[in-house]
Scaffold this motif. Sequence first.
Motif, PDB file in Angstrom:
ATOM      1  N   VAL A  43       8.530   2.685   7.815  1.00  0.00           N
ATOM      2  CA  VAL A  43       8.280   3.914   7.065  1.00  0.00           C
ATOM      3  C   VAL A  43       7.502   3.548   5.812  1.00  0.00           C
ATOM      4  N   GLN A  44       6.352   4.186   5.634  1.00  0.00           N
ATOM      5  CA  GLN A  44       5.508   3.921   4.481  1.00  0.00           C
ATOM      6  C   GLN A  44       5.045   5.233   3.863  1.00  0.00           C
ATOM      7  N   GLY A  45       4.438   5.120   2.673  1.00  0.00           N
ATOM      8  CA  GLY A  45       3.936   6.308   1.995  1.00  0.00           C
ATOM      9  C   GLY A  45       2.764   6.003   1.100  1.00  0.00           C
ATOM     10  N   GLU A  46       1.811   5.220   1.588  1.00  0.00           N
ATOM     11  CA  GLU A  46       0.651   4.839   0.782  1.00  0.00           C
ATOM     12  C   GLU A  46      -0.252   6.039   0.538  1.00  0.00           C
ATOM     13  N   ASP A  47      -0.711   6.160  -0.707  1.00  0.00           N
ATOM     14  CA  ASP A  47      -1.513   7.322  -1.105  1.00  0.00           C
ATOM     15  C   ASP A  47      -2.781   7.467  -0.270  1.00  0.00           C
ATOM     16  N   TYR A  69       5.296   8.451   6.457  1.00  0.00           N
ATOM     17  CA  TYR A  69       4.881   8.411   7.853  1.00  0.00           C
ATOM     18  C   TYR A  69       5.442   7.147   8.483  1.00  0.00           C
ATOM     19  N   LEU A  70       5.379   7.080   9.801  1.00  0.00           N
ATOM     20  CA  LEU A  70       5.828   5.881  10.506  1.00  0.00           C
ATOM     21  C   LEU A  70       4.600   5.052  10.866  1.00  0.00           C
ATOM     22  N   TYR A  71       4.557   3.850  10.313  1.00  0.00           N
ATOM     23  CA  TYR A  71       3.403   2.969  10.505  1.00  0.00           C
ATOM     24  C   TYR A  71       3.677   1.983  11.632  1.00  0.00           C
ATOM     25  N   VAL A  72       2.775   1.934  12.591  1.00  0.00           N
ATOM     26  CA  VAL A  72       2.892   1.075  13.778  1.00  0.00           C
ATOM     27  C   VAL A  72       2.032  -0.165  13.560  1.00  0.00           C
ATOM     28  N   SER A  73       2.611  -1.336  13.736  1.00  0.00           N
ATOM     29  CA  SER A  73       1.851  -2.554  13.466  1.00  0.00           C
ATOM     30  C   SER A  73       2.247  -3.681  14.411  1.00  0.00           C
ATOM     31  N   GLY A  74       1.306  -4.567  14.608  1.00  0.00           N
ATOM     32  CA  GLY A  74       1.579  -5.812  15.310  1.00  0.00           C
ATOM     33  C   GLY A  74       2.060  -5.707  16.733  1.00  0.00           C
ATOM     34  N   ILE A  75       1.461  -4.846  17.525  1.00  0.00           N
ATOM     35  CA  ILE A  75       1.859  -4.802  18.930  1.00  0.00           C
ATOM     36  C   ILE A  75       1.352  -6.073  19.607  1.00  0.00           C
ATOM     37  N   PRO A  99       9.084   0.306  -1.619  1.00  0.00           N
ATOM     38  CA  PRO A  99       8.499   1.632  -1.801  1.00  0.00           C
ATOM     39  C   PRO A  99       7.354   1.636  -2.797  1.00  0.00           C
ATOM     40  N   GLY A 100       7.376   0.776  -3.817  1.00  0.00           N
ATOM     41  CA  GLY A 100       6.310   0.746  -4.808  1.00  0.00           C
ATOM     42  C   GLY A 100       5.082   0.006  -4.348  1.00  0.00           C
ATOM     43  N   GLY A 101       5.125  -0.618  -3.177  1.00  0.00           N
ATOM     44  CA  GLY A 101       3.953  -1.321  -2.667  1.00  0.00           C
ATOM     45  C   GLY A 101       4.017  -2.814  -2.864  1.00  0.00           C
ATOM     46  N   GLU A 102       5.076  -3.345  -3.483  1.00  0.00           N
ATOM     47  CA  GLU A 102       5.173  -4.768  -3.725  1.00  0.00           C
ATOM     48  C   GLU A 102       5.388  -5.514  -2.416  1.00  0.00           C
ATOM     49  N   VAL A 103       4.572  -6.546  -2.211  1.00  0.00           N
ATOM     50  CA  VAL A 103       4.721  -7.340  -0.998  1.00  0.00           C
ATOM     51  C   VAL A 103       5.956  -8.213  -1.114  1.00  0.00           C
ATOM     52  N   LEU A 104       6.783  -8.192  -0.099  1.00  0.00           N
ATOM     53  CA  LEU A 104       8.008  -8.982  -0.122  1.00  0.00           C
ATOM     54  C   LEU A 104       7.705 -10.429   0.202  1.00  0.00           C
ATOM     55  N   PRO A 105       8.342 -11.378  -0.493  1.00  0.00           N
ATOM     56  CA  PRO A 105       8.152 -12.789  -0.167  1.00  0.00           C
ATOM     57  C   PRO A 105       8.861 -13.138   1.120  1.00  0.00           C
TER      58      PRO A 105
END
Length: 297
Positions: free
Chosen positions: A189-193, A205-211, A65-71
């Motif tokens: 689910v994301q919430g980037e400013d 919002y629901l973010y759609v990626s990598g189709i 949620p804080g924006g940290e990229v997961l390893p």
Amino acid sequence: MAVLRASALFPPQPLPPSSRSRRRPTCRGVVAAVRPGRAPSRSSVHGGGAGAGAKKWLLATGRRPGGEVLPCLAATEEGVGAASVVEEEEEEYLAREAGWGVRRMARVGEEMRRVAQVQAEAFHVPVALFNDFFFDFFKAEVLSALIYKVRNSPPDRYACLVAEEAETAATQLSQAPYEKIIGVVDCTVQGEDDVVKHLQGADEYLYVSGIAVLPSFRRRKVGTALLKACEALGLQWRHKFMVLRAYEDDDGARGLYAKAGYVVVSRDPDWVTWVGRRRRVLMIKELPVHDTQIEHK
């Protein structure tokens, strides 16, 4: 299909069980990896903003949620096994289109390997020497990222959806269930400013990626089916807005998204081209979810 891209996880209440319509053989362990096919000369991918490097995007789609990229988690047999759970049944299709059905990925080793295979074929850029080696390495990285997202995401924050041909007697006899997967998409689910500022009355919002669609199945409305399933999932999760990104110069991708109801709301700044990146557009679609439904989700 035209090139379409999307950029992209923690334990809240799980979704209510939906009706079950079909049964799938139980997975009890990890089987051998799907044998990679020959990498395409140029991939065609559906999504909304992977950026210049699909590899970097695939490894960074999961964010806290804080924006940290997961390893990433190593794509070992133990990793696949730890991320897998036995599931004898699967949810009914979220959407059907032109003979394709789209459902949530079953969290079993075979299906995750197949998903990694489809995404790797879509995003891998062929190299002149040792292409097979680099493809296998890239696929392992894709699988590693998928395992991590599955292990660290609650069921109402992240979902990998898969497209397959609707079941027939012939396909049931000739293929294992996971072998029928020919298209993939991630929903997070994301919430980037930078995105929320374009949304009215919503902080997520629901973010759609990598189709991604296998080469031999492109231009057959698989991407359309995947998009419809993403929207069905958005309605289930009571999100008012769907968000994705596409390259500004990718007329095919933007045309498909526009036809599906997505509208361009912003563009990358001009300076991104100075560092060798292609400009992207941010596209948003509002879903028919009532405000009272969102308040009580």
